[in-house]
Design an enzyme around this catalytic site. Structure first.
Site, PDB file in Angstrom:
ATOM      1  N   TYR A   1       0.982  -1.135   0.014  1.00 34.19           N
ATOM      2  CA  TYR A   1       0.006   0.212   0.055  1.00 34.19           C
ATOM      3  C   TYR A   1       0.801   1.242  -0.036  1.00 34.19           C
ATOM      4  CZ  TYR A   1      -3.111   3.598   1.768  1.00 34.19           C
ATOM      5  OH  TYR A   1      -3.715   4.778   1.969  1.00 34.19           O
TER       6      TYR A   1
ATOM      7  N   GLU B   1      -3.389   7.497  -4.122  1.00 31.42           N
ATOM      8  CA  GLU B   1      -3.506   6.348  -3.217  1.00 31.42           C
ATOM      9  C   GLU B   1      -3.472   5.201  -4.140  1.00 31.42           C
ATOM     10  OE1 GLU B   1      -5.957   4.619   0.572  1.00 31.42           O
ATOM     11  OE2 GLU B   1      -7.120   5.354  -1.066  1.00 31.42           O
TER      12      GLU B   1
END
Length: 432
Positions: free
Chosen positions: A153, A241
């Site tokens: 991530y 993101e």
């Protein structure tokens, strides 16, 4: 969308300038944003990343089944993924009114891509995030399917407490980052970036190592991090993101899925990006409100709220609820309001068939109450307002504003304070 709730959790309390506030009234939860958020489809975000040298899957976009078939052939990939392009999540488990199940399909046969696209395009896809009737699919993305051996991530976002950008990462990707932050916070890593200096090599390499990339992949991941940061600055993003930032068995670092949020104040210099805005799936009232720089969110009640300032709007919704009413919307005029915005706001409020009363609650600091009063009287006369109107005005030029309303001869109910206004709005509906 600003920093997601996932990033908030990952940062464990770091406040971001662009974070979507959450308005929690007792009867419903609604998102509040500085303006209607720019909506980009998945392929549009991927194109922006691709143009900045970020590694993404090879892909094409198609509007017809025949175009999808040709795209699948041109890819010459071992496996192909076909994705319906709508803004709602949960596509993979959605259902089309054509009978097809799933808005995401994998196949090794290009001919199957054409068949599946024929059952997607022009049909409505219903997911857990769409309206009951679903959303009509007008475009599909045909992409190369890649195996992922490991998922991480990564997010880059603006953070007020750090006075600039922050990179947040975790070796645990492909899952809700909130869960990672809650259960294993030691797996959340952060790099504070000097916006004048940019991402240093040591910072990019350290983040790559913290994400678990080893050997040649560490340098490759660091390069991707720096390219993502360049994109972040180039498009005036408030957040980029990537989940997952994946590693393939062939030794590639690939951005498989990304969300990009933009600073609405930069629209004047990001015309190409904002021209991609897809309003087809947005509430028409929210889209219309954005044209006049009004912040409008539709709710489920019957008392329309006409307020300046997000905090005052939240308080207004709560006090209406406290007195047994239900707000029909969240409408914030902001500070530099003009008469035409007031008129546009009334048009929006009266266009909602659920509205049975309107409550105007203005605290004039930089707002001139007289401008509000003139806008109200014009709107009431020209729109032939049919529902009860309760007005509470305080602040700059309030006496002149009250005179304007009084001399208009309109059936306006004045209120002394917010509590009084809420009571009178609820009572007006009960009387009718």
């Amino acid at each position: 969308m600003a920093a997601s709730m996932a990033c908030q959790a990952a940062l464990r309390g770091l406040r971001t300038a662009s974070t979507k506030q959450l308005l929690g009234s007792r009867n419903q939860l609604a998102r509040v944003s500085p303006r209607r958020w720019l909506n980009l489809q998945e392929y549009q975000s991927k194109k922006l990343m691709q143009d900045s040298g970020v590694t993404v899957q090879r892909f094409f976009v198609a509007d017809t089944a025949s175009e999808a078939l040709e795209a699948a052939k041109r890819l010459k990939a071992k496996e192909i993924v076909l994705k319906a392009q709508i803004l709602a999540g949960g596509r993979g488990k959605g259902v089309f009114d054509s009978g097809l199940k799933g808005g995401v399909h994998l196949t090794k046969d290009p001919a199957v891509v054409g068949e599946l696209a024929g059952k997607m395009l022009g049909f409505s896809l219903t997911t857990k995030q769409t309206p009951k009737e679903g959303v009509k699919v007008k475009t599909v993305m045909v992409a190369e399917a890649l195996d992922i051996s490991r998922e991480t991530y990564l997010a880059i976002l603006m953070d007020r407490s750090c006075n600039g950008p922050v990179i947040v990462g975790s070796p645990q990707g492909g899952v809700d980052i909130e869960e990672v932050a809650a259960t294993t916070p030691e797996l959340i890593f952060k790099e504070v970036i000097d916006i004048c200096e940019g991402v240093r090599d040591d910072q990019a390499l350290r983040m790559a190592a913290n994400l678990g990339f080893k050997g040649p992949l560490e340098r490759q991941a660091a390069d991707q991090i720096k390219r993502l940061y360049d994109l972040f600055l180039k498009v005036d993003a408030t957040q980029v993101e990537v989940n997952p930032l994946g590693e393939t068995p062939e030794g590639q670092v690939v951005c498989f899925d990304a969300k990009i949020n933009f600073d609405d104040n930069a629209e004047f210099r990001q015309k190409a990006v904002f021209a991609m805005d897809d309003t087809a799936e947005s509430d028409p009232l929210e889209t219309e409100a954005a044209r006049y720089d009004l912040k409008y969110i539709g709710l489920d009640g019957n008392i329309a709220c006409f307020v300046n300032g997000a905090g005052l709007a939240m308080a207004t919704c709560d006090i209406i609820d406290l007195h047994g009413g239900k707000p029909a919307n969240f409408l914030d005029l902001g500070g530099g309001v003009k008469e035409n915005q007031v008129y546009a706001a009334f048009k929006l409020l009266t266009a909602d068939p659920k509205v049975e009363a309107i409550l105007v609650n203005i605290f004039g600091g930089i707002v001139n109450c007289a401008i509000i009063a003139n806008g109200i009287t014009k709107a009431c006369k020209e729109l032939e307002l049919k529902v009860p109107l309760v007005v509470r005005l305080e602040g700059t030029n309030v006496q002149e504003a009250k005179r304007i309303l009084f001399e208009s001869g309109l059936p306006i109910t004045s209120a002394t304070d917010l509590d009084d206004a809420a009571k009178k709005a609820v009572a007006a509906i009960a009387k009718n």
